[in-house]
Write an enzyme that holds these catalytic residues in place. Structure first.
Site, short mmCIF file in Angstrom:
data_model
loop_
_atom_site.label_atom_id
_atom_site.label_comp_id
_atom_site.label_asym_id
_atom_site.label_seq_id
_atom_site.Cartn_x
_atom_site.Cartn_y
_atom_site.Cartn_z
N LYS A 47 -6.72 31.30 28.02
CA LYS A 47 -5.31 30.99 27.72
C LYS A 47 -4.91 31.63 26.39
CE LYS A 47 -5.47 26.73 30.38
NZ LYS A 47 -5.70 25.29 30.41
N GLN A 91 -6.51 20.37 26.59
CA GLN A 91 -7.37 20.78 27.69
C GLN A 91 -8.09 19.58 28.30
OE1 GLN A 91 -7.69 24.03 28.95
NE2 GLN A 91 -8.84 23.00 30.56
N ASP A 114 2.21 21.84 30.14
CA ASP A 114 1.42 21.61 31.35
C ASP A 114 2.26 20.90 32.42
OD1 ASP A 114 -1.12 22.61 31.54
OD2 ASP A 114 -2.06 21.01 30.37
#
Ligand code: NDP
Length: 275
Positions: A47, A91, A114
């Site tokens: 990422k 994460q 997200d």
């Protein structure tokens, strides 16, 4: 036809780069990684690399496995308040001592790139513009790369997780599909699957969907990522025995799109915060 997620994601990233190159102030994504899970470390590194390539500033916060829940929540609050940070991603999975739901709720919905915050999930259901979860958003783009108008098609989503299955079903519903949402308690799954023009599978079991479940005109999106004992990656669909109109491979299918959509969401969050 094999849907080349790698190429489609590359195109998305190129378009983002072109936009961001012209911007005076660059979007900034904060990524928090707690612990030393090897897969999570690779995801975060990927990422970071992808963000840097399109011109998004990335700030990575690597916290010890023993980090207290409250310390993580405090860091999120600092990032929520920081006007120079536009997107925040924690994460997952987190160490089991930390309550994931509490952490997701702590992220400001405007910075929730997200798309996991209940506010953004609720907006999706209500048909209000918000940040949409990256994987289903990417899956929809892959489907639309094959067929742009999905009106009236029968779609089946296998797996009802909050991060993939449920938002995927909503997105397909918005595209005027007739959507079947299925899970581990669903009866006659093969028969239901045989009726579908679009099949999205997010179960997490290697080769779960068999070739004879899929009709020849179907578009199949395989979200699963499973590592076999041989070390090889495979999806949830028995890829070699499926004959259909279009299918995503694993790897190089949904995975690259998820990252591209994270970058797209970061730019969207930046634009919303600066509009
Ligand atoms: P979850 O474990 O959260 O959900 C799995 C879902 O599959 C559940 O809803 C479960 O049903 C359902 N399921 C399990 N067994 C069956 C069965 N026999 N028949 C029908 N449904 C079943 O997984 P995620 O959604 O988080 O992830 C799914 C897969 O996608 C994983 O392999 C993951 O690694 C991958 N993934 C890939 C991403 C990418 O970018 N490519 C991103 C996110 C995930 P029930 O609710 O009844 O238990």
């Amino acid at each position: 036809m094999i849907i080349n997620g790698l190429e489609i994601a590359k195109d998305c990233r190129a378009k983002l780069k072109e936009k961001i190159d012209k911007m005076e102030i660059k979007p900034c994504l904060a990524v928090i990684l707690v612990g030393d899970d090897p897969a999570s470390q690779i995801y975060v590194a990927n990422k970071e690399k992808a963000a840097t390539e399109v011109g998004i500033i990335s700030k990575i916060f690597r916290l010890e496995k023993t980090t207290k829940e409250q310390d993580l929540l405090n860091l999120i609050e600092i990032l929520n308040q920081d006007k120079n940070v536009h997107g925040i991603l924690v994460q997952l999975p987190l160490p089991k001592e930390i309550d994931e739901k509490k952490v997701i709720l702590a992220i400001s919905p405007e910075k929730d790139v997200d798309g996991f915050h209940p506010m953004n999930l609720g907006k999706l259901v209500a048909g209000i513009k918000g940040l949409v979860a990256c994987t289903p958003k990417g899956c929809l783009k892959l489907i639309k790369s094959v067929q742009s108008d999905l009106t009236g098609l029968n779609a089946i989503v296998i797996g009802r997780s909050t991060i993939v299955g449920k938002p995927m079903a909503q997105l397909l519903l918005q595209e005027n599909c007739t959507v079947m949402m299925t899970h581990s308690k669903t009866k006659n799954l093969p028969e239901l699957c045989q009726q579908a023009d679009i099949v999205v599978v997010a179960v997490g079991k290697p080769n779960f969907v068999q070739g004879n479940w899929i009709k020849s005109s179907a578009i199949v999106i395989d979200v699963g990522i499973n590592r076999l004992d041989t070390g090889k990656l495979c999806g949830d669909v028995d890829f070699n025995n499926v004959s259909c109109a279009a299918i995503t491979p694993v790897p190089k299918g949904v995975g690259p799109m998820t990252i591209a959509m994270l970058l797209e969401n970061t730019l969207e969050a930046f634009e919303n915060q600066n509009s």
